[in-house]
Structures are given as C-alpha cells and as structure tokens.
Design an enzyme around this catalytic site. Sequence first.
Site, PDB file in Angstrom:
ATOM      1  N   ARG A  58     -94.603 -78.973 -80.592  1.00  5.69           N
ATOM      2  CA  ARG A  58     -94.661 -80.384 -81.001  1.00  5.69           C
ATOM      3  C   ARG A  58     -93.674 -81.193 -80.157  1.00  5.69           C
ATOM      4  O   ARG A  58     -92.605 -80.699 -79.810  1.00  5.69           O
ATOM      5  CB  ARG A  58     -94.253 -80.532 -82.476  1.00  5.69           C
ATOM      6  CG  ARG A  58     -95.226 -79.949 -83.467  1.00  5.69           C
ATOM      7  CD  ARG A  58     -94.832 -80.365 -84.885  1.00  5.69           C
ATOM      8  NE  ARG A  58     -93.371 -80.358 -85.057  1.00  5.69           N
ATOM      9  CZ  ARG A  58     -92.720 -81.035 -85.985  1.00  5.69           C
ATOM     10  NH1 ARG A  58     -93.370 -81.777 -86.847  1.00  5.69           N
ATOM     11  NH2 ARG A  58     -91.409 -80.955 -86.079  1.00  5.69           N
ATOM     12  N   ARG A 118     -82.551 -85.938 -82.745  1.00  2.11           N
ATOM     13  CA  ARG A 118     -82.578 -85.766 -84.208  1.00  2.11           C
ATOM     14  C   ARG A 118     -81.220 -85.294 -84.718  1.00  2.11           C
ATOM     15  O   ARG A 118     -80.757 -85.707 -85.779  1.00  2.11           O
ATOM     16  CB  ARG A 118     -83.656 -84.761 -84.607  1.00  2.11           C
ATOM     17  CG  ARG A 118     -85.057 -85.371 -84.582  1.00  2.11           C
ATOM     18  CD  ARG A 118     -86.117 -84.300 -84.468  1.00  2.11           C
ATOM     19  NE  ARG A 118     -86.308 -83.551 -85.709  1.00  2.11           N
ATOM     20  CZ  ARG A 118     -86.951 -82.383 -85.765  1.00  2.11           C
ATOM     21  NH1 ARG A 118     -87.443 -81.841 -84.677  1.00  2.11           N
ATOM     22  NH2 ARG A 118     -87.111 -81.770 -86.923  1.00  2.11           N
ATOM     23  N   LYS A 167     -84.345 -76.073 -95.035  1.00  4.22           N
ATOM     24  CA  LYS A 167     -84.323 -76.740 -96.346  1.00  4.22           C
ATOM     25  C   LYS A 167     -85.669 -76.605 -97.061  1.00  4.22           C
ATOM     26  O   LYS A 167     -85.717 -76.287 -98.241  1.00  4.22           O
ATOM     27  CB  LYS A 167     -84.006 -78.238 -96.194  1.00  4.22           C
ATOM     28  CG  LYS A 167     -82.606 -78.522 -95.697  1.00  4.22           C
ATOM     29  CD  LYS A 167     -82.289 -80.008 -95.802  1.00  4.22           C
ATOM     30  CE  LYS A 167     -83.138 -80.851 -94.893  1.00  4.22           C
ATOM     31  NZ  LYS A 167     -82.772 -80.697 -93.467  1.00  4.22           N
ATOM     32  N   ARG A 221     -89.891 -73.174 -81.702  1.00  7.22           N
ATOM     33  CA  ARG A 221     -90.965 -73.333 -82.682  1.00  7.22           C
ATOM     34  C   ARG A 221     -92.293 -73.656 -82.001  1.00  7.22           C
ATOM     35  O   ARG A 221     -92.367 -74.525 -81.144  1.00  7.22           O
ATOM     36  CB  ARG A 221     -90.582 -74.448 -83.663  1.00  7.22           C
ATOM     37  CG  ARG A 221     -91.428 -74.452 -84.908  1.00  7.22           C
ATOM     38  CD  ARG A 221     -90.653 -74.926 -86.080  1.00  7.22           C
ATOM     39  NE  ARG A 221     -90.555 -76.382 -86.112  1.00  7.22           N
ATOM     40  CZ  ARG A 221     -90.032 -77.048 -87.126  1.00  7.22           C
ATOM     41  NH1 ARG A 221     -89.544 -76.405 -88.164  1.00  7.22           N
ATOM     42  NH2 ARG A 221     -89.965 -78.342 -87.085  1.00  7.22           N
ATOM     43  N   ARG A 237     -80.399 -89.683 -97.148  1.00  7.51           N
ATOM     44  CA  ARG A 237     -80.211 -89.430 -95.734  1.00  7.51           C
ATOM     45  C   ARG A 237     -79.013 -90.223 -95.209  1.00  7.51           C
ATOM     46  O   ARG A 237     -78.507 -89.965 -94.118  1.00  7.51           O
ATOM     47  CB  ARG A 237     -81.485 -89.874 -95.011  1.00  7.51           C
ATOM     48  CG  ARG A 237     -81.633 -89.447 -93.577  1.00  7.51           C
ATOM     49  CD  ARG A 237     -82.772 -90.200 -92.934  1.00  7.51           C
ATOM     50  NE  ARG A 237     -84.086 -89.675 -93.279  1.00  7.51           N
ATOM     51  CZ  ARG A 237     -84.644 -88.630 -92.675  1.00  7.51           C
ATOM     52  NH1 ARG A 237     -84.010 -88.016 -91.717  1.00  7.51           N
ATOM     53  NH2 ARG A 237     -85.832 -88.222 -93.017  1.00  7.51           N
TER      54      ARG A 237
END
Length: 215
Positions: free
Chosen positions: A161, A172, A19, A128, A94
């Site tokens: 992370r 998530r 996004k 990532r 959200r």
Amino acid sequence: MANMGYMKLIFLGPPGSGKGTLAARVVDILKVPHISTGAIFRAAIATKSFLGLRVKAIIDAGHLVSDRITIEMVKERLAQADARQGYILDGFPRTIPQAEALDGFSTVDKAVDLDLSDALVLERLSGRRICRKCGFTYHATFNPPKKADICDTCGGEIYTRDDDREKAIQERLEVYREQTAPLIDYYRKKGLLVEVDARPTVDLVVENFRKALGL
Ligand SMILES: [Zn+2]
C-alpha cells in the site's frame, strides 16, 4: 480480581504496534465493543449523510478529520447502548484536545500504551504486503506468501500500500510522535497509564496485557 467487562479502555501506540490485533482479542476477553475511528468514519460514509459525505471528502483528499468532527462522532458512538458500560477505543483520542473532550463525556478506566520503537515500526510496516483481491495481509520477512507476490488463498496479486512505503511511514510516525505521543504523559499523570511491550508475538502481548490489567 478485577471485574471482567465493564472496562473503558483506550489504546495508544504507534502505527504498526498491533492495536487492532490486540483489540480484537480483548473484545473476546472483556465482552466490550471495539470502537475505532476508522470504523466510525466508514459507517458514516456508508449512510451518505451530510456529515458522512464531508468525512469522505476529507479522507479522500488525504487529510485527517478535524478534532471537532471526530469528537462529535465518537461522542455519538459511545452513547449507543452497547458502549455504555465498556469499550475499547482505538484511534481516539489522537490529540490532547480530543482527550480533554473525552474526559467531558466519558470516564476512561485505563490507557493502554503499546510500546514499539520507530525502527521496529518501520521494519514491520515497510514489510507489509496486502492481497489486492481478498485483502489478506502478509509480511515480506515474518509471513511471506509461498509464491512471491501471489496470495496463498485466492491467487490474487500482492502489493505494498502507498501508506506502507518508507516515506509515508516516516510521515505517519512524525505525526504520531508530535500529536499522539503526548497522550502517554497525559494519562500517566492521571495514574491511568498501562504500558505493554508490543515487540513479542500476539499471544504474549495478550498475556502481558492481561497481567498488566490484573485480568
Ligand atoms: Zn488473496
């Protein structure tokens, strides 16, 4: 041809669907500001206002900022001059209550859903890697650094992370499927939904986005 600019867009899609990346490109196409709740929160925290300090405490504790506070802050941001005629909202709404509140103070033109399966979200995010020094983002499979664990540009250490560890990603995703995915139906029923396949490369996603919106 649809008019360039003056479009009020919201971006939906799971974490890792790109996004933020698409929004950055669409800013150049439509000349409207990219407004993310993350940036709104960071700006508020920087001012050290009462609200800013509260938001900092909530985020530091690992919690989501409440609908009430988030809605108030987005409403204020959309009232600023640069956002009156168009914007890209990313990270808001959200939840359904946030979407209903937004209907009360703005008129969304299109809701763009970046579609990506859970399996691909997991593959993208768990790979990532971020440079501790300069913040550059790598990917273990798709964009690895030349030397393992060392940043190509600054020589900094590259790490994963906590947010990008598999268990955190699963959590998530669950929150997204439960709270945010219902917005896809919400905007479909209003006839505002535009679905874009998030799997291809960024350039193709941008191209498909343009086609889908008739730009
Ligand atoms: Zn670096």
